[in-house]
Design a protein around this motif. Structure first.
Motif, short mmCIF file in Angstrom:
data_model
loop_
_atom_site.label_atom_id
_atom_site.label_comp_id
_atom_site.label_asym_id
_atom_site.label_seq_id
_atom_site.Cartn_x
_atom_site.Cartn_y
_atom_site.Cartn_z
N VAL A 1 39.49 43.34 37.57
CA VAL A 1 39.23 42.43 36.86
C VAL A 1 40.72 41.99 36.79
O VAL A 1 40.24 40.98 35.88
CB VAL A 1 39.86 43.45 35.68
N ALA A 2 41.76 41.64 37.68
CA ALA A 2 42.58 40.81 37.67
C ALA A 2 41.99 39.61 38.35
O ALA A 2 42.70 38.41 38.37
CB ALA A 2 43.76 41.57 38.59
N TYR A 3 41.48 40.01 39.98
CA TYR A 3 40.28 38.88 40.34
C TYR A 3 39.68 38.39 39.23
O TYR A 3 39.21 36.83 39.48
CB TYR A 3 39.30 39.42 41.31
N ARG A 4 38.96 39.07 38.55
CA ARG A 4 37.73 38.21 37.97
C ARG A 4 38.70 37.51 36.83
O ARG A 4 38.47 36.16 36.48
CB ARG A 4 37.55 39.12 37.35
N GLU A 5 40.12 37.80 36.55
CA GLU A 5 41.15 36.68 35.10
C GLU A 5 40.90 35.63 36.13
O GLU A 5 41.26 34.26 35.81
CB GLU A 5 41.85 37.58 34.97
N LEU B 1 26.24 48.16 36.15
CA LEU B 1 27.60 47.49 35.24
C LEU B 1 28.02 46.35 35.85
O LEU B 1 28.08 45.87 37.09
CB LEU B 1 29.20 48.21 36.28
N ASP B 2 27.81 45.25 34.68
CA ASP B 2 27.86 43.69 34.69
C ASP B 2 29.69 43.52 35.21
O ASP B 2 30.29 43.66 34.55
CB ASP B 2 27.83 43.50 33.89
N LEU B 3 29.94 42.98 36.68
CA LEU B 3 30.95 43.39 36.97
C LEU B 3 31.85 41.71 36.24
O LEU B 3 33.17 41.91 35.89
CB LEU B 3 30.94 42.32 38.57
#
Length: 87
Positions: free
Chosen positions: A51-55, A25-27
């Motif tokens: 997802v929030a951290y990535r954004e 799974l690509d983070l």
């Protein structure tokens, strides 16, 4: 006189297929729902937090960055390390 010696039949060679490793799974691409389904110990809240951290911080550069997310510790990371990647 007839030769009654047994004739060896050719034995087919069966090629050994390589066992494919499961897709990682690509983070940086996977959606929260996919993370929730595919990763051990990751529920809805943690999947959304990833997802929030990535954004907020941009693309992940390492799987170890998951440790920056509240609720994800070493044990949870190690449990999922072979399931995730960063591309």
């Amino acid at each position: 006189m007839r030769n009654t010696a047994a004739v060896a039949k050719p034995v087919p060679i069966i090629s050994q297929q390589l066992v494919q490793q499961p897709q990682r799974l690509d983070l940086n691409k996977a959606a929260a729902l996919t993370r929730q389904k595919e990763l051990t110990g990751i529920g809805k809240a943690k999947a959304e937090a990833i997802v929030a951290y990535r954004e907020a911080h941009g693309p992940f550069t390492s799987e170890d960055e998951l440790l920056e997310i509240k609720g994800i510790g070493n044990a949870l990371l190690e449990c999922n390390r072979d399931k995730v990647t960063v591309e």
